[in-house]
Enzyme design. Structure first.
Site, PDB file in Angstrom:
ATOM      1  CG  LEU A  28      -1.811  -1.232   1.365  1.00 14.27           C
ATOM      2  CD1 LEU A  28      -2.599  -1.162   2.664  1.00 14.27           C
ATOM      3  CD2 LEU A  28      -2.761  -1.345   0.169  1.00 14.27           C
ATOM      4  CD  GLU A  82       1.716   9.719   0.832  1.00 18.92           C
ATOM      5  OE1 GLU A  82       1.272  10.796   0.411  1.00 18.92           O
ATOM      6  OE2 GLU A  82       2.912   9.535   1.133  1.00 18.92           O
ATOM      7  CG  HIS A 109      -3.166   1.318  -2.366  1.00 22.22           C
ATOM      8  ND1 HIS A 109      -1.805   1.148  -2.468  1.00 22.22           N
ATOM      9  CD2 HIS A 109      -3.704   0.617  -3.385  1.00 22.22           C
ATOM     10  CE1 HIS A 109      -1.530   0.372  -3.495  1.00 22.22           C
ATOM     11  NE2 HIS A 109      -2.672   0.034  -4.074  1.00 22.22           N
ATOM     12  CG  ASP A 149      -4.285   1.295 -12.553  1.00 20.21           C
ATOM     13  OD1 ASP A 149      -3.305   1.194 -13.302  1.00 20.21           O
ATOM     14  OD2 ASP A 149      -4.224   1.108 -11.328  1.00 20.21           O
TER      15      ASP A 149
HETATM   16  O1  PAF Z   1      -5.776  -1.922  -9.399  1.00 20.03           O
HETATM   17  C1  PAF Z   1      -5.438  -2.971  -8.814  1.00 20.03           C
HETATM   18  O2  PAF Z   1      -4.657  -2.978  -7.848  1.00 20.03           O
HETATM   19  C2  PAF Z   1      -5.977  -4.305  -9.309  1.00 20.03           C
HETATM   20  O3  PAF Z   1      -6.091  -4.337 -10.678  1.00 20.03           O
HETATM   21  C3  PAF Z   1      -7.300  -4.706  -8.648  1.00 20.03           C
HETATM   22  C4  PAF Z   1      -8.407  -3.713  -8.985  1.00 20.03           C
HETATM   23  C5  PAF Z   1      -7.134  -4.775  -7.134  1.00 20.03           C
HETATM   24  C6  PAF Z   1      -7.765  -6.083  -9.150  1.00 20.03           C
HETATM   25  O4  PAF Z   1      -6.829  -7.072  -8.820  1.00 20.03           O
END
Ligand code: PAF
Length: 286
Positions: free
Chosen positions: A33, A35, A37, A150
């Protein structure tokens, strides 16, 4: 904070909360993790009674030559960070819990995949879709939080929710950046010192394109060239793509109109970095 490793056990727990009419915010992650996240967690914390985070490095979304085995993992640190930031439950399943030997399905994403990372990482979004369909069914959230770094993933998740009728509100969250502009990513740890110094130039290139748009340049080819030239001049990385598309449809365009994404992917020695900006052309200069 509870750590739950069994899907059935989590479903039982979730049922309890749903019966009490408590809202559930879900933050799916692959751990390690940062920042970015934490920003998802902060949004989820503010908007829901219960926050569930999953930590699962999903093998289905890695290609045969990608970094599944070496993907950075540190569950103890993740646990600490999650707890300190107000996560109520971490779902931390083993691969065998998620994909039994008898797993009988293959999910195939048909739209929005032949561009950006989808065309470079065959099957990647099929793996993302598979795991998210499972995770949505296990956690049954009211809201699910995803980072705009993403952006293609966010666009595809919008389709998953729509096409499979999940009663979930998708909450896209802005990219979190280091002070010098580099988008936070678990993969930044792979950069050498020199590459780390160069990496903020991806965002500089995107900002340059946006400033050209603000000056009235709407021609996609011209903007693409400006971004590529900036990255080639200021980094040692190899450009994987520079694409400008409408968003969230992710269709190619020649001239900017409406909501737009400018996205880049650049390969450094051990890390492939992605970054993007999205904006609505109607709101430029307003
Ligand atoms: O963005 C991510 O970390 C991954 O693609 C996810 C959404 C957790 C799916 O494994």
């Amino acid at each position: 904070m509870k750590i739950i490793t069994s899907a059935k056990e989590l479903q039982k727990e979730v049922l309890k909360y749903r019966e009490e009419k408590k809202s559930i915010g879900f933050v799916p992650t692959m751990g390690y993790l940062h920042e970015g996240h934490m920003s998802l967690v902060h949004h989820a914390r503010k908007e829901n009674d219960l926050v569930i985070m999953s930590v699962f490095v999903n093998p289905l979304q890695f290609g045969p030559n990608e970094d599944f085995d070496s993907y950075p993992r540190d569950f103890e640190r993740d646990e600490r960070l999650a707890k300190n930031n107000g996560v109520d439950i971490i779902f931390y399943p083993q691969v065998e819990e998620m994909y039994k030997d008898t797993f009988s399905f293959h999910v195939k994403v048909l739209n929005k995949v032949n561009v950006l990372c989808g065309q470079k990482r065959e099957g990647h979004f099929d793996g993302v879709a598979t795991v998210l369909i499972k995770l949505f069914n296990i956690t049954q959230p009211n809201r699910a939080y995803f980072g705009m770094k993403d952006a293609q993933q966010v666009a595809i998740i919008e389709s998953i929710i729509e096409d499979f009728n999940f009663p979930i509100t998708l909450v896209p969250v802005d990219i979190v950046r280091e002070e010098d502009g580099l988008a936070k990513s678990s993969r930044n740890v792979y950069l050498s010192d020199q590459e780390r110094n160069e990496a903020p130039q991806l965002y500089e290139a995107l900002k340059r394109a946006k400033s050209l748009v603000e000056q009235g340049e709407y021609d996609v080819r011209t903007l693409q060239l400006a971004v590529s030239e900036h990255i080639s001049k200021h980094t040692s990385g190899e450009i994987d793509y520079v694409e400008i598309l409408n968003y969230p449809e992710l269709e190619p365009i020649q001239v900017l109109s409406g909501k737009t994404i400018i996205a880049v992917a650049v390969k450094f020695t051990k890390a492939r970095l992605i970054d993007n900006i999205t904006f609505d052309i109607k709101h430029i200069n307003n």
